[in-house]
Design a protein around this motif. Structure first.
Motif, mmCIF file in Angstrom:
data_model
loop_
_atom_site.group_PDB
_atom_site.id
_atom_site.type_symbol
_atom_site.label_atom_id
_atom_site.label_comp_id
_atom_site.label_asym_id
_atom_site.label_seq_id
_atom_site.Cartn_x
_atom_site.Cartn_y
_atom_site.Cartn_z
ATOM 1 N N ILE A 113 0.852 -1.204 0.000
ATOM 2 C CA ILE A 113 0.000 0.000 0.000
ATOM 3 C C ILE A 113 0.883 1.247 0.000
ATOM 4 O O ILE A 113 0.660 2.187 -0.779
ATOM 5 C CB ILE A 113 -0.950 -0.006 1.216
ATOM 6 C CG1 ILE A 113 -2.007 -1.112 1.047
ATOM 7 C CG2 ILE A 113 -1.612 1.342 1.402
ATOM 8 C CD1 ILE A 113 -2.763 -1.454 2.313
ATOM 9 N N GLU A 114 1.888 1.208 0.858
ATOM 10 C CA GLU A 114 2.767 2.379 0.954
ATOM 11 C C GLU A 114 3.578 2.552 -0.332
ATOM 12 O O GLU A 114 3.723 3.666 -0.841
ATOM 13 C CB GLU A 114 3.700 2.238 2.157
ATOM 14 C CG GLU A 114 2.976 2.529 3.464
ATOM 15 C CD GLU A 114 3.747 2.061 4.673
ATOM 16 O OE1 GLU A 114 4.948 1.768 4.520
ATOM 17 O OE2 GLU A 114 3.153 1.985 5.760
ATOM 18 N N SER A 115 4.080 1.459 -0.821
ATOM 19 C CA SER A 115 4.911 1.515 -2.025
ATOM 20 C C SER A 115 4.105 2.008 -3.235
ATOM 21 O O SER A 115 4.529 2.904 -3.960
ATOM 22 C CB SER A 115 5.492 0.125 -2.262
ATOM 23 O OG SER A 115 5.899 -0.008 -3.569
ATOM 24 N N LEU A 116 2.920 1.417 -3.395
ATOM 25 C CA LEU A 116 2.077 1.805 -4.543
ATOM 26 C C LEU A 116 1.582 3.244 -4.387
ATOM 27 O O LEU A 116 1.445 3.970 -5.372
ATOM 28 C CB LEU A 116 0.893 0.844 -4.655
ATOM 29 C CG LEU A 116 1.244 -0.602 -5.055
ATOM 30 C CD1 LEU A 116 0.033 -1.519 -4.903
ATOM 31 C CD2 LEU A 116 1.765 -0.657 -6.481
ATOM 32 N N GLY A 117 1.337 3.647 -3.124
ATOM 33 C CA GLY A 117 0.895 5.027 -2.855
ATOM 34 C C GLY A 117 1.994 6.026 -3.183
ATOM 35 O O GLY A 117 1.739 7.090 -3.752
ATOM 36 N N GLU A 118 3.194 5.685 -2.786
ATOM 37 C CA GLU A 118 4.312 6.603 -3.037
ATOM 38 C C GLU A 118 4.570 6.787 -4.547
ATOM 39 O O GLU A 118 4.792 7.895 -5.012
ATOM 40 C CB GLU A 118 5.590 6.072 -2.383
ATOM 41 C CG GLU A 118 5.704 6.452 -0.932
ATOM 42 C CD GLU A 118 6.951 5.854 -0.288
ATOM 43 O OE1 GLU A 118 7.898 5.491 -1.012
ATOM 44 O OE2 GLU A 118 6.937 5.725 0.951
ATOM 45 N N ASP A 119 4.555 5.636 -5.236
ATOM 46 C CA ASP A 119 4.834 5.701 -6.691
ATOM 47 C C ASP A 119 3.648 6.222 -7.494
ATOM 48 O O ASP A 119 3.781 6.474 -8.696
ATOM 49 C CB ASP A 119 5.187 4.297 -7.217
ATOM 50 C CG ASP A 119 6.434 3.770 -6.555
ATOM 51 O OD1 ASP A 119 7.152 4.572 -5.932
ATOM 52 O OD2 ASP A 119 6.690 2.538 -6.635
ATOM 53 N N GLU A 150 -6.048 5.817 -5.726
ATOM 54 C CA GLU A 150 -6.087 5.747 -4.241
ATOM 55 C C GLU A 150 -7.287 4.981 -3.712
ATOM 56 O O GLU A 150 -7.246 4.462 -2.602
ATOM 57 C CB GLU A 150 -6.089 7.167 -3.682
ATOM 58 C CG GLU A 150 -4.708 7.780 -3.702
ATOM 59 C CD GLU A 150 -4.643 9.059 -2.904
ATOM 60 O OE1 GLU A 150 -5.687 9.458 -2.349
ATOM 61 O OE2 GLU A 150 -3.559 9.642 -2.846
ATOM 62 N N ASP A 151 -8.356 4.925 -4.498
ATOM 63 C CA ASP A 151 -9.573 4.238 -4.015
ATOM 64 C C ASP A 151 -9.264 2.777 -3.651
ATOM 65 O O ASP A 151 -9.681 2.285 -2.611
ATOM 66 C CB ASP A 151 -10.658 4.249 -5.120
ATOM 67 C CG ASP A 151 -11.125 5.662 -5.404
ATOM 68 O OD1 ASP A 151 -10.825 6.524 -4.544
ATOM 69 O OD2 ASP A 151 -11.742 5.887 -6.453
ATOM 70 N N TYR A 152 -8.524 2.128 -4.563
ATOM 71 C CA TYR A 152 -8.188 0.724 -4.320
ATOM 72 C C TYR A 152 -7.308 0.591 -3.071
ATOM 73 O O TYR A 152 -7.542 -0.277 -2.211
ATOM 74 C CB TYR A 152 -7.442 0.155 -5.539
ATOM 75 C CG TYR A 152 -6.911 -1.244 -5.286
ATOM 76 C CD1 TYR A 152 -7.744 -2.358 -5.340
ATOM 77 C CD2 TYR A 152 -5.573 -1.439 -4.949
ATOM 78 C CE1 TYR A 152 -7.253 -3.617 -5.082
ATOM 79 C CE2 TYR A 152 -5.081 -2.701 -4.677
ATOM 80 C CZ TYR A 152 -5.927 -3.798 -4.753
ATOM 81 O OH TYR A 152 -5.440 -5.040 -4.478
ATOM 82 N N LEU A 153 -6.324 1.508 -2.983
ATOM 83 C CA LEU A 153 -5.403 1.424 -1.836
ATOM 84 C C LEU A 153 -6.147 1.669 -0.529
ATOM 85 O O LEU A 153 -5.916 0.993 0.474
ATOM 86 C CB LEU A 153 -4.265 2.432 -1.989
ATOM 87 C CG LEU A 153 -3.313 2.192 -3.167
ATOM 88 C CD1 LEU A 153 -2.266 3.283 -3.243
ATOM 89 C CD2 LEU A 153 -2.636 0.833 -3.038
ATOM 90 N N ASN A 154 -7.062 2.635 -0.555
ATOM 91 C CA ASN A 154 -7.833 2.926 0.671
ATOM 92 C C ASN A 154 -8.674 1.721 1.092
ATOM 93 O O ASN A 154 -8.766 1.392 2.266
ATOM 94 C CB ASN A 154 -8.721 4.149 0.458
ATOM 95 C CG ASN A 154 -7.893 5.419 0.335
ATOM 96 O OD1 ASN A 154 -6.728 5.451 0.780
ATOM 97 N ND2 ASN A 154 -8.446 6.457 -0.285
ATOM 98 N N GLU A 155 -9.293 1.137 0.071
ATOM 99 C CA GLU A 155 -10.150 -0.014 0.364
ATOM 100 C C GLU A 155 -9.318 -1.173 0.935
ATOM 101 O O GLU A 155 -9.691 -1.819 1.924
ATOM 102 C CB GLU A 155 -10.854 -0.468 -0.914
ATOM 103 C CG GLU A 155 -11.931 -1.505 -0.646
ATOM 104 C CD GLU A 155 -12.483 -2.100 -1.940
ATOM 105 O OE1 GLU A 155 -12.360 -1.440 -2.988
ATOM 106 O OE2 GLU A 155 -13.013 -3.218 -1.853
#
Lengths: 338, 443
Positions: B175-181, B186-191
């Motif tokens: 989540i952190e890695s994909l968020g940073e890059d 973000e919807d998927y990461l939040n979920e």
């Protein structure tokens, strides 16, 4: 009772020293034996002398009677000796026109009785001595006769040739204050005997002490102070002779009687007087203890089989029982022994 | 003061001193055992407390220790007092030790005068230092050991929260890695984060329960498959675009159409999947007309392709489901079916005592004609007592002993041997040492 004073003790000590010197001229090389015999006499005790023939037992007693200037009778104990032979017998005599039994005193009616080879007499005759030794009186046919005072029995017995002898019963032995063992002489003493004596001649001895002086000294012995701690030591020592009361007593079957404690106290007092002291001490008790106790303890059969003697057991007892009553803590080491 | 009074005072002073010494010795004697036992127990207690607590209560321990010592001292005094000696008793001890014939006892009773005090006085006792100091040294040793021995406080595992499952950590890292890059919307990461947090919110005791691990596994697989799917679609779209651009003039109509369809499919999958790529990238891809790629600036096209590749690599590098995602599952299935590429390193299920764990390959596929049992290994039982006649006990690679010396032709009836005895014996049959010995003898 008033305690003995320094002056009285010194004066008595001087007399006793003279007596001792005179006896040392009678029997050579037996200084300790003479000291013990005198201690026994001063303690008003009867003495049993045990030793081989020819060591001077009879000579010592005869010398003692002469130096003390006391009446002495010698009784040679034999198996056929009867009680009446020593106590005396009533004899039918004519008196004031009628015939009466008149008591004829036996050889016991004297100051010093030399009972030679006492263990050769029958138990019946030995028992006739019991009353005389303990109560200084004789009862014949219901009539009691007081013995002259002072009255001492000095008996001898031979430790060998026991066939045809009757060992003294315990009650009889207990009445002897001391049992003294006479040891053989060394070469120096023998040489002196050879040079100074001849066979069949008796040494010349003069009286040193009269009956009154002896009486005074005997009463002075009773006034010698016995400290409580010494009395306590005597009590503990006698108690330790009983099985279970000490480790040395493991070899003892029967311990000593209270008479042994009294004998120890009396002889310790006498010993103190001989050393010109007004009080008895632990050392006095220790000196007289073997002579007082050796005939008053009966060893276990196992101990006798192992060759243990009464003297060895008493030595162990004297080592084991400390002078002072309290124990010493483990954090302290006792540097001096009894 | 008269001489007698002076002597009496001196002896009585000495008696008091000896009495104090004896009583002190008794007290120390009675104190030794409780001191040893208490210090030993106390030392154990200190060590346990130091192990169990981070902050050791030194002050309280010191106070308790002092009180304990005081108690022991009182108890020792109580036990020892029965053996205490009075000065009068000590006087007897002195006179017995100095062989004074009870002169002090008699003097105390007033029977005889007090003797003069000798220069060298002995009470008959001496401190037994080894016995006296041993318990003290032992007590100090016990206490010092318990205080100075390095002991670290034990970590209270029960008091701290347990480590969360590794899968949650991997998902959180993704989540952190994909968020940073900014690879994924973000919807998927939040979920995904919300789902992971929901798992975390459970009771700590339940983190490793069967249901929790099942849910975690499902989440990880879902995430992994999403990552895999997005990566494949991005690569598919990139490949289609590149091929379209490279073969723009030469490519046939049908081939061009197939590539356009591939790109469309990939774009559609990217737009409709749960995990959607970065919004900007998606917009650019949507705006792109693949049929007219020649009109696009080559630099801009290359940049777009580069972005797609980077996003795909980001997806590949994610841990949450990457390693055991669909690819891994496929590999395992291939292995079980016996269809996948065969690795020489993994010898799972192959014969031999060292074959290792795992299932034999081809377990679920068609039966293989080759048993593939691996190398044959001889097992040496070492127990020959149970062997039967005919059992092979030993194999040996060896040759028969054959005399291979060559012998030539010999004429019959000719005697070649020399006569035995005489000088021949000692010259030819004896050893050199024997020869020299014989020579020496005959000299």
């Amino acid at each position: 009772m008033e305690h003995a004073s320094e002056t009285e003790v010194t004066d008595a000590g001087r007399h006793i020293r003279s007596l001792s010197s005179a006896l040392q001229q009678v029997i050579f090389g037996q200084e300790e034996l003479i000291q013990l015999v005198l201690t026994g006499i001063l303690a008003r005790g009867h003495i049993l002398l045990e030793g081989l023939p020819g060591l001077g037992k009879t000579e010592l007693v005869k010398g003692l009677s002469r130096t003390l200037d006391l009446d002495t009778r010698r009784i040679q104990f034999t198996p056929d000796l009867l009680p009446g032979d020593i106590t005396g017998n009533p004899v039918l005599q004519e008196k004031d026109g009628s015939r009466q039994f008149i008591f004829q005193p036996g050889p016991l009616f004297t100051n010093i009785v030399l009972a030679d080879e006492i263990n050769r007499a029958s138990p019946k005759t030995q028992s006739a001595l019991l009353e005389a030794m303990q109560e200084r009186r004789v009862t014949v046919l219901g009539e009691t006769h007081q013995l002259p005072l002072p009255f001492f029995v000095l008996a001898t017995q031979n430790p060998i040739e026991l066939e045809g002898t009757y060992p003294l019963p315990e009650a009889q032995l207990d009445r002897f204050l001391f049992k003294l063992e006479i040891t053989r002489n060394d070469v120096g003493t023998l040489e002196r005997i050879v040079n100074d004596r001849e066979l069949g001649t008796e040494p010349e001895v003069h009286p040193i002490m009269d009956e009154t002086t002896l009486g005074n000294i005997l009463s002075l012995v009773r006034r010698i102070f016995l400290p409580e701690v010494v009395g306590n030591y005597i009590a503990r020592l006698v108690d330790a002779t009983h099985p279970g009361q000490s480790s040395a007593a493991r070899s003892i079957k029967f311990g000593s009687s209270p008479r042994a404690a009294l004998s120890l106290a009396a002889s310790a007092r006498a010993r103190a007087l001989m050393n010109e002291r007004t009080h008895a001490s632990f050392e006095d008790v220790k000196f007289v203890a073997p002579s007082v106790l050796r005939h008053r303890i009966i060893l276990e059969y196992n101990a006798r089989v192992e060759g243990l003697t009464s003297n060895e057991v008493i030595s162990s007892l004297l080592e084991e029982v400390p002078f002072q009553s309290g124990n010493t803590p483990g954090t302290l080491q006792q540097t001096s022994s009894n | 003061m008269s001489n007698q009074e002076t002597s009496a005072a001196q002896w009585q002073r000495l008696a008091r001193r000896v009495s104090t010494k004896i009583n002190l010795a008794w007290w120390l004697d009675k104190l030794a055992a409780p001191l040893l036992i208490t210090t030993l127990a106390g030392s154990c207690l200190i060590l346990i407390t130091r192990r169990e607590t981070t902050e050791f209560p030194w002050l309280q321990t010191a106070i308790v220790g002092m009180l304990l010592f005081l108690g022991m001292a009182l108890m020792a005094w109580w036990l020892a007092r029965g053996n205490f000696e009075s000065p009068d008793h000590a006087l007897v001890r002195i006179e017995a030790s100095m062989k004074m014939h009870n002169a002090l006892s008699a003097a105390r009773q007033g029977i005889s005068p007090w003797p003069g005090m000798p220069g060298n006085v002995d009470d008959g006792t001496r401190w037994r230092w080894t016995r006296l100091l041993s318990p003290l040294f032992a007590a100090v040793l016990f206490l010092s050991t318990s205080i100075f021995l390095p002991v670290s406080a034990r970590n209270d595992a029960a008091g701290l929260p347990p480590d969360e499952p590794q899968a949650w950590k991997d998902l959180q890292a993704d989540i952190e890695s994909l968020g940073e890059d900014q690879t994924v919307q973000e919807d998927y990461l939040n979920e995904l984060e919300e789902r992971v947090n929901r798992l975390r919110e459970q009771n700590e005791q339940e983190w490793y329960s069967h249901s929790s691990l099942e849910a975690t596994d499902a989440l990880r697989k879902m995430h992994g498959s999403e990552l895999d799917r997005m990566e494949q679609n991005l690569r598919k779209a990139e490949r289609a675009l590149k091929n379209l651009q490279q073969g723009e003039d030469k490519m046939s109509e049908s081939a061009s159409q197939r590539l356009l369809n591939e790109f469309e499919e990939a774009l559609q999958a990217l737009a409709q999947g749960k995990m959607k790529p970065n919004e900007e990238l998606l917009k650019e891809l949507k705006k792109l007309d693949p049929a007219n790629l020649g009109q696009i600036d080559p630099e801009q096209f290359n940049q777009l392709c580069e972005n797609m590749r980077k996003h795909a690599e980001s997806c590949q590098q994610c841990q949450g489901g990457g390693q055991q995602g669909a690819g891994a599952v496929t590999d395992t299935l291939d292995s079980l079916l016996g269809e996948g590429p065969e690795s020489n390193e993994s010898q799972q299920g192959k014969g031999g005592v060292n074959r290792g764990p795992g299932s034999a390959p081809g377990l679920l596929g068609d039966a293989s004609s080759d048993v593939d049992s691996g190398d044959l290994e001889g097992l040496d039982s070492g127990d020959l007592s149970k062997s039967l006649p005919g059992d092979l006990l030993k194999l040996q690679d060896d040759e028969h002993e054959v005399d291979k010396s060559k012998t030539g032709l010999r004429a019959g009836g000719k005697v070649e041997g020399k006569a035995r005895g005489g000088s021949r014996v000692w010259k030819e049959s004896l050893l050199p040492s024997e020869k020299s010995a014989l020579k020496d003898f005959f000299k």
